[in-house]
Design a protein around this motif. Structure first.
Motif: not given
Ligand code: B12
Length: 215
Positions: A82-87
Motif C-alpha cells: 500500500e505504501i509503495a502504491k502511494k509512492g
C-alpha cells in the motif's frame, strides 16, 4: 465497521496466530478507508506485543509466537504494498544502510521502518538480520551511505549497537555516518549513552529522525 472494530479483530488474529484472518481484516479495512499504517501499529503491533508478553509469562509457547510472527509478516507485506502504491517523493535525499544486529533474528519492525523511510526519497539498503557490526560498516563505506540504522529486539543483542559505535570511532568514521537505533528494548537514554545520533520509538519517529538527520 469502525476503526475500533478492525483494531479489535487485528489483536484477536495475532493472539490466534491466524495469518489468513489477519490479512483479510487488513484488506477489508483498507477497502473501508482505514489508514493501514495506523491499523498496523494500533492493532496488529499491539496484538503481537500481547503475544510476546504472554510468551514471557510462560502462557504461550514458541510455536504460537512463530504463528503470530507469520501473521504479522502477512499483514506487513500488505501495508508495504500500500505504501509503495502511494509512492512518495522521487527526489533522492540520501542512502541508509539498515540491519538487525548480530545474534538477533527479529526483523518485522525493521521491515516496516524500511518501507516508511523509503517514502521519503531515501534509498534503504536492508542487509537483513543477524548482521555483524563490521559487515554493516563495510557496506556503509562501500555505498558511501549517509545513515546507518540498526534494530535490536533482545536485551542480549542491543549491546551490538555499542559495538558498532565503537567500531566507527576506532576506524575514524564516526563523523561520516549518522546512526539511528531502534527496537523494543532500546530507549532514547540507551541511544545517548552509546553515542548514537538518534533513536526512533516506532516507524513514524524513525521517519522524522531520518528527515532531521539529513537536514
Ligand atoms: C515475533 C517475535 C519473535 C519471532 C520473530 C520473527 C521475525 N522474523 O521477526 C520469533 C518467533 C522468530 C522470535 C524468536 C525469539 N524471540 Co521473540 N518476539 C517476538 C515478539 C512477540 C514481537 C516482535 C515484533 O515483531 N513486534 C512487532 C514490530 C512491529 O514491533 P518492533 O519489532 O518493536 O518494531 C517497532 C519499533 O521497535 C521500531 N523499530 C524496530 N526496529 C527499528 C530500527 C530503527 C533504526 C528504528 C529507528 C526503529 C525501529 O519501529 C518498529 C515499527 O513501529 C516480541 C515481543 C515484543 N514485545 O516485542 C518477542 C521478544 C522480542 N522475543 C523474545 C525472545 C526471548 C525470543 C527468543 C530468544 C525465544 C526463544 N526461546 O528462542 C527468540 C530469539 C531468536 C533470536 N536469536 O533473535 C523476548 C525478548 C526478551 C528480552 N528481554 O530480550 C520478547 C520480548 C518476548 C518476551 N516477552 O519474552 N520472536
Amino acid at each position: 465497521m469502525t476503526k475500533e472494530e478492525y483494531i479489535e479483530i487485528a489483536i484477536d488474529t495475532m493472539k490466534k496466530g491466524d495469518a489468513d484472518a489477519a490479512a483479510a481484516n487488513m484488506n477489508n479495512a483498507i477497502a473501508d478507508g482505514i489508514d493501514p499504517a495506523e491499523l498496523l501499529s494500533e492493532g496488529y503491533s499491539a496484538g503481537i506485543r500481547e503475544v510476546g508478553d504472554l510468551f514471557g509469562k510462560g502462557r504461550m509457547f514458541l510455536p504460537e509466537l512463530m504463528l503470530a510472527a507469520d501473521a504479522m509478516k502477512a499483514v506487513s507485506a500488505i501495508v508495504e504494498d500500500e505504501i509503495a502504491k502511494k509512492g512518495g517523493t522521487s527526489e533522492k535525499k540520501g542512502v541508509m544502510v539498515l540491519a538487525t544486529v548480530q545474534g538477533d533474528v527479529h526483523d518485522i519492525g525493521k521491515g516496516i521502518v524500511a518501507s516508511l523511510i523509503k517514502t521519503q526519497g531515501v534509498e534503504v539498503v536492508d542487509l537483513g538480520r543477524d548482521v555483524p557490526a563490521a559487515a554493516i560498516v563495510d557496506k556503509a563505506v562501500e555505498l558511501n551511505a549517509d545513515l546507518i540504522g540498526t534494530s535490536a529486539l533482545l536485551t542480549t543483542t542491543m549491546g551490538e549497537m555499542k559495538v558498532l559505535e565503537d567500531l566507527l570511532k576506532e576506524k575514524g568514521l564516526k563523523d561520516r555516518f549518522k546512526t539511528l537505533v531502534g527496537g523494543a528494548p532500546v530507549t532514547e537514554r540507551f541511544a545517548k549513552r552509546i553515542g548514537a545520533d538518534a533513536y526512533g520509538e516506532d516507524a513514524s519517529q524513525a521517519v522524522s529522525e531520518v528527515v532531521r538527520l539529513l537536514g
